[in-house]
Design a protein around this motif. Sequence first.
Motif, PDB file in Angstrom:
ATOM      1  N   ARG A 173       0.778  -1.404   0.016  1.00 55.12           N
ATOM      2  CA  ARG A 173       0.504   0.006   0.341  1.00 55.12           C
ATOM      3  C   ARG A 173       0.510   1.465   0.275  1.00 55.12           C
ATOM      4  O   ARG A 173       0.296   2.152  -0.206  1.00 55.12           O
ATOM      5  N   LYS A 174       2.110   1.331   0.548  1.00 51.10           N
ATOM      6  CA  LYS A 174       2.482   2.292   0.593  1.00 51.10           C
ATOM      7  C   LYS A 174       4.270   2.319  -0.893  1.00 51.10           C
ATOM      8  O   LYS A 174       4.559   3.186  -1.229  1.00 51.10           O
ATOM      9  N   MET A 175       3.580   1.111  -1.730  1.00 51.44           N
ATOM     10  CA  MET A 175       4.719   1.913  -2.788  1.00 51.44           C
ATOM     11  C   MET A 175       4.770   2.607  -3.849  1.00 51.44           C
ATOM     12  O   MET A 175       3.458   3.411  -3.995  1.00 51.44           O
ATOM     13  N   GLN A 176       5.626   3.246  -4.557  1.00 52.24           N
ATOM     14  CA  GLN A 176       5.371   4.552  -5.351  1.00 52.24           C
ATOM     15  C   GLN A 176       4.637   4.173  -6.364  1.00 52.24           C
ATOM     16  O   GLN A 176       4.287   2.792  -6.744  1.00 52.24           O
ATOM     17  N   GLU A 177       4.205   5.317  -6.840  1.00 59.83           N
ATOM     18  CA  GLU A 177       3.107   5.216  -8.077  1.00 59.83           C
ATOM     19  C   GLU A 177       3.723   4.788  -9.217  1.00 59.83           C
ATOM     20  O   GLU A 177       5.091   5.292  -9.134  1.00 59.83           O
ATOM     21  N   GLN A 178       3.199   4.144  -9.985  1.00 58.03           N
ATOM     22  CA  GLN A 178       3.489   3.821 -11.191  1.00 58.03           C
ATOM     23  C   GLN A 178       5.165   2.963 -10.994  1.00 58.03           C
ATOM     24  O   GLN A 178       5.715   2.860 -11.743  1.00 58.03           O
ATOM     25  N   SER A 179       5.413   2.275 -10.192  1.00 56.62           N
ATOM     26  CA  SER A 179       7.024   1.375 -10.240  1.00 56.62           C
ATOM     27  C   SER A 179       6.386  -0.480 -10.318  1.00 56.62           C
ATOM     28  O   SER A 179       7.833  -0.808 -10.578  1.00 56.62           O
ATOM     29  N   ILE A 180       5.475  -0.435 -10.561  1.00 55.99           N
ATOM     30  CA  ILE A 180       5.279  -2.074 -10.580  1.00 55.99           C
ATOM     31  C   ILE A 180       5.246  -2.561 -12.803  1.00 55.99           C
ATOM     32  O   ILE A 180       3.906  -1.620 -12.730  1.00 55.99           O
ATOM     33  N   ASP A 181       5.811  -3.563 -13.120  1.00 57.61           N
ATOM     34  CA  ASP A 181       5.241  -3.338 -14.682  1.00 57.61           C
ATOM     35  C   ASP A 181       4.141  -4.936 -14.658  1.00 57.61           C
ATOM     36  O   ASP A 181       3.294  -5.190 -15.605  1.00 57.61           O
ATOM     37  N   LEU A 182       4.040  -5.530 -13.794  1.00 61.94           N
ATOM     38  CA  LEU A 182       3.334  -6.782 -13.801  1.00 61.94           C
ATOM     39  C   LEU A 182       2.535  -7.307 -12.293  1.00 61.94           C
ATOM     40  O   LEU A 182       3.924  -7.633 -10.893  1.00 61.94           O
TER      41      LEU A 182
END
Length: 233
Positions: free
Chosen positions: A96-105
């Motif tokens: 929930r605290k991950m950076q925006e637009q940081s994951i591809d899948l």
Amino acid sequence: MDDWIDYYDSTHTIYVSKLHRDLHFQIIARDIIGYISSPEATVLDYACGEALSASQVAAACGKLILAEPAPGVRGRLIARFAPNTKIRVRSLDDVRKMQEQSIDLVVMNSVAQYMTPDELDAALLNFSRILKPSGKLVLGDILQPNVGMFRDVTALLSFGLRHGFLKDALIGLISTALSDYRQLRTRIGLQRYSEEEITATLKGVGFAVQRAHRNIGHNSWRMTFVARPPLVR
């Protein structure tokens, strides 16, 4: 979802044998790899469970994040994959605290049935936030309203027949019928969605969505959906 987290953090009998457990995770890893679009991709496996074959997935991408809510399982993941520098283990709070637009899948497989509709909506909203514009969400193993436990039983028996653990599957089904899993499933139930319902849920969060041709894992009576962020429509 808390009761199910506690169950999977206990010594449960959901797998009828070691062979069943190992094959289960091998097949899931194989299917996840099929959705990885680049060897540099950052992949999030949400509520991943024991993820015994995660090293195979990590070998096919740049970074693999294993997010797991059960503390005991999470501890085992950390210990198991500590030598692998491409794998990181996180809690769902961390996601929930991950950076925006940081994951591809993002892959969430065989999890939605344990979540309330509100919990599912919250997770999907967060996925739409952390996915890159070119990324995708794979929502797998969705239970259908008109497909009951009989189909799960026949899928397991067929799986056992193909891979040599049919006897263990038969014994395991008897054990499961008498286990905490059956009691919990009877008391709480599992969330089921039609293709139209899960499509509407994903579109309601802003995803473009289509049903995959085959489900992740061995149970062909369940459904997998591939969703993309709004900017990719």
